[in-house]
Design an enzyme around this catalytic site. Structure first.
Site, PDB file in Angstrom:
ATOM      1  CG  ASP A  51     -18.578  51.545 -10.709  1.00  0.00           C
ATOM      2  OD1 ASP A  51     -17.370  51.337 -10.481  1.00  0.00           O
ATOM      3  OD2 ASP A  51     -19.053  52.690 -10.860  1.00  0.00           O
ATOM      4  CB  SER A  52     -14.276  47.630 -11.884  1.00  0.00           C
ATOM      5  OG  SER A  52     -14.329  46.967 -10.635  1.00  0.00           O
ATOM      6  CG  ASP A  90     -18.272  51.262  -6.692  1.00  0.00           C
ATOM      7  OD1 ASP A  90     -17.990  52.116  -5.824  1.00  0.00           O
ATOM      8  OD2 ASP A  90     -17.421  50.788  -7.476  1.00  0.00           O
ATOM      9  CE  LYS A 120     -15.350  52.427  -4.453  1.00  0.00           C
ATOM     10  NZ  LYS A 120     -15.464  53.155  -5.727  1.00  0.00           N
ATOM     11  CD  GLU A 122     -16.590  56.664  -9.368  1.00  0.00           C
ATOM     12  OE1 GLU A 122     -16.661  57.526 -10.272  1.00  0.00           O
ATOM     13  OE2 GLU A 122     -16.320  55.464  -9.609  1.00  0.00           O
ATOM     14  CD  GLU A 189      -9.468  54.646  -9.977  1.00  0.00           C
ATOM     15  OE1 GLU A 189     -10.516  54.523  -9.302  1.00  0.00           O
ATOM     16  OE2 GLU A 189      -9.311  54.127 -11.096  1.00  0.00           O
TER      17      GLU A 189
HETATM   18  O1  KIV Z   1     -15.093  49.830  -9.256  1.00  0.00           O
HETATM   19  C1  KIV Z   1     -13.961  49.613  -8.793  1.00  0.00           C
HETATM   20  O2  KIV Z   1     -13.366  48.549  -8.996  1.00  0.00           O
HETATM   21  C2  KIV Z   1     -13.328  50.664  -8.009  1.00  0.00           C
HETATM   22  C3  KIV Z   1     -11.886  50.463  -7.651  1.00  0.00           C
HETATM   23  C4  KIV Z   1     -11.040  50.772  -8.815  1.00  0.00           C
HETATM   24  C5  KIV Z   1     -11.502  51.241  -6.462  1.00  0.00           C
HETATM   25  O3  KIV Z   1     -13.934  51.642  -7.695  1.00  0.00           O
END
Ligand code: KIV
Length: 271
Positions: A51-52, A90, A120, A122, A189
């Site tokens: 989600d980056s 994500d 994924k 969090e 992280e």
């Molecule tokens: O969204 C992302 O890029 C991440 C990484 C920083 C692990 O979760």
């Protein structure tokens, strides 16, 4: 023989075997077809549709605004390019924190519509119900602990997490819980290297770090950061392998010069 040569498609099972035999796992983010193709052909083990994307693709300050539809769009483009890597996506903010039914619905949409291989999420004990429900449906889940960017407004800072004993202890307990729930791996992280190593030694599932030192089972970086496309983000943990910003700017400057001077196109480049 390294997994790059011997394995046609990377699976969650193979990641666990890599941990058992001490072979490090290389993971990068990807958000589009063309870059995902280059990364997959280069032999990357895991591609994270992170989600980056909210930051590096959409220009948002945080990961919070990105939507499920946008994540599915990115994931679909990445999956089309990939022949070998495991593709993890994500779950965006708001899709699993409050309601495990919504977590399940969102995960199933990601898997069905994009063809990705895993999701994924969090967090630890707070999202246990969502994690268990999604795994029970047959969708592999990767955990993410430490500096979890979807909680940035709660943290109030991007500083290293779990430096104090209480937070470190909770992180270890959360990692053990995620393994018990059936997660196939965990991203850690921005936490102290010694703590990350302890987690990797405590659980049997692979621990992939970003800013979590070398004593773990693999590493992940945001592709735009390690390729030097991002300019204003230089944390200590980042190794920049190339300055693509400089290379692209120079190529574009040359193109502009050639167009303005009528050097491009020449006779060979014309019909
Ligand atoms: O969204 C992302 O890029 C991440 C990484 C920083 C692990 O979760």
């Amino acid at each position: 023989m390294s997994i790059h040569k011997s394995v046609k498609k990377v699976t969650t099972h193979q990641l666990r075997e890599m941990k058992s035999r001490g072979e490090k796992i290389a993971m990068l983010t990807a958000y589009d077809y063309s870059m995902a193709k280059i990364l997959d052909m280069s032999g990357i083990d895991v591609l994270l549709v992170g989600d980056s994307a909210s930051n590096v693709m959409a220009g948002n300050e945080t990961t919070l605004p990105i939507t499920l539809d946008q994540m599915i769009y990115h994931a679909t483009s990445v999956v089309k390019a990939v022949e070998r890597a495991l593709v993890v996506v994500d779950l965006p903010f708001g899709r699993y924190q409050g309601n495990s039914s919504e977590a399940l619905r969102s995960s199933i949409r990601i898997m069905k519509e994009s063809g990705a291989h895993a999701v994924k999420m969090e967090g630890g004990i707070e999202i246990q119900e969502s994690i268990v429900r999604v795994i029970n449906s047959g969708v592999p889940v990767m955990g993410h602990l430490g500096l979890t960017p979807q909680s940035i407004y709660k943290f109030g800072t991007y500083t290293v997490r779990a430096k104090e004993e209480e937070e470190a202890q909770k992180l270890i307990e959360d990692a053990v819980l995620l393994e018990k729930c059936g997660c196939f791996g965990i991203v850690l992280e921005k936490i102290p290297a010694a703590l990350a190593k302890k987690v990797a030694e405590t659980v049997a599932i692979p621990i992939i770090g970003i800013g979590a030192g070398a004593g773990i089972d693999g590493q992940v970086l945001v592709m735009h950061d390690m390729l030097g496309i991002t300019q204003d983000f230089k944390p200590r943990f980042l190794r920049q392998y190339v300055d693509l910003n400089e290379i692209i700017s120079s190529a574009v400057n040359n193109y502009i010069k050639d167009v303005k001077s009528n050097d491009f196109p020449n006779d060979q480049e014309s019909y």
